[in-house]
Motif scaffolding. Sequence first.
Motif: not given
Length: 471
Positions: A15, A27, A33, A37, A64
């Motif tokens: 983030v 994000r 990432v 994810e 999240e």
Amino acid sequence: MSKAEFVVVANRLPVDHDPDSDSGWRRSPGGLVTALEPVMRKADGAWVGWAGKPNLQVDPFDFEGTHLVPVSLSEDEVQNYYEGMSNDTFWPLYHDVIAAPRYRRAWWDSYVTVNRRFAEAAAEAAAEGATVWVQDYQLQLVPQMVRELRPDLTIGYFHHIPFPAYGLFAQLPWRRQVIQGLLGADVIGFQRVADAGNFARAVRRVFHYETKATGIRVPNGDGTTRKTIARAFPISIDTESYIELAQRDDIKARAAEIRENLGNPKKILLGVDRLDYTKGIRHRLKAYGELLNDGRLSVEDVVLVQVASPSRERVEAYMQLRDEIELTVGRINGDRDTMDHSAIRYLHQAYPREEMVALYLAADVMLVTALRDGMNLVAKEYVASRVDNRGVLVLSEFAGAADELGSALLMNPHDIGGLKDTIVRAVDMPAAEQGRRMRSLRKRVRENDVERWSQLFLSALAKAKEPEVGA
């Protein structure tokens, strides 16, 4: 929060600090990432990383569905550990010394200090017998540090960039410490078979440990040994998300709009890179400029769109590179532009994924001319986006993606004459050959997506947990 069964340790959190958003965070768009994810969604995991701003003190929080554990860095540590040791020593050394690496003891001292802070945060976040997955060259000492703090943990490490041949690696004053740090992992992953081979040779040269295909025997210090696996796990992309975007009507319309805004040329060439000296942008511009001068391409028919997203803007080598590329673009455009047509559309900015997919759909030829690249996910993104089975990928043999994407037009970016011929071949390629090559490329990218990459790595880690037969 209860301790996590799965912990990712990376230089950055997934983030970015965003005071304007409701949570104060958004994000990050980065490749790592995106790659991790799907894994984090499935695992009830924690992510240890720097929050991206110096002197930012933040308590662990949830975002999240992932528990985030921020590691604080001072302004000096950002300069010494990150901009210095990571990006002015390791990065150039590991990319074949395209730029000269600098070896500064103060940078190394900071690197050790920061790696220890990451290791302590990971050890604190992990449950008994948990799995810890360390990411990339900024944290090469963390595996061994975590092992010393928490011998109960299973530890993986993935090296996203190349690992150099021993003749280059031997320059590093702290080569023993780095190898020792990496050998703290149960599984060490590399992008290419050649990188894993380079690492095994470095282990033999520095420590004389036994290295076999089945693993490296690492002494425990008490007369016993344990096994560390070092092999290739080529990373990939979330292929289906690119396919979905490429099929959206608004993105197809945007691709048509891009072509129109460029004057509806016969062919659009596209380069998408971080502004980095490893990416071969200078070589690409030289080849393209010469093709225009030779009359083999014309600005009425062909335009080059070069997206160069900002990168490491406080590092001297990057400032010089930006000046040089912008001078070259200005010179070519000054010589070749007409009132109606531009030779190069140069964009020094980053774009959201939707705009990138529209660009991939608009581009007839994708130019990936890296001088050295761990993988190069842009090549895979372009292929995934070409749901029409059209377009040509021109790919450097020095990018890790070349090992998998053999149906691309492979070339040596140092050979400017060969690069020019390959670009012309791509521009002139008949539709039938484009379709044949692209179908083959798309099959590879769909089969080997990011989920498969993480599954292969994590299953190797799970196997590492099992006691050795006869041990």
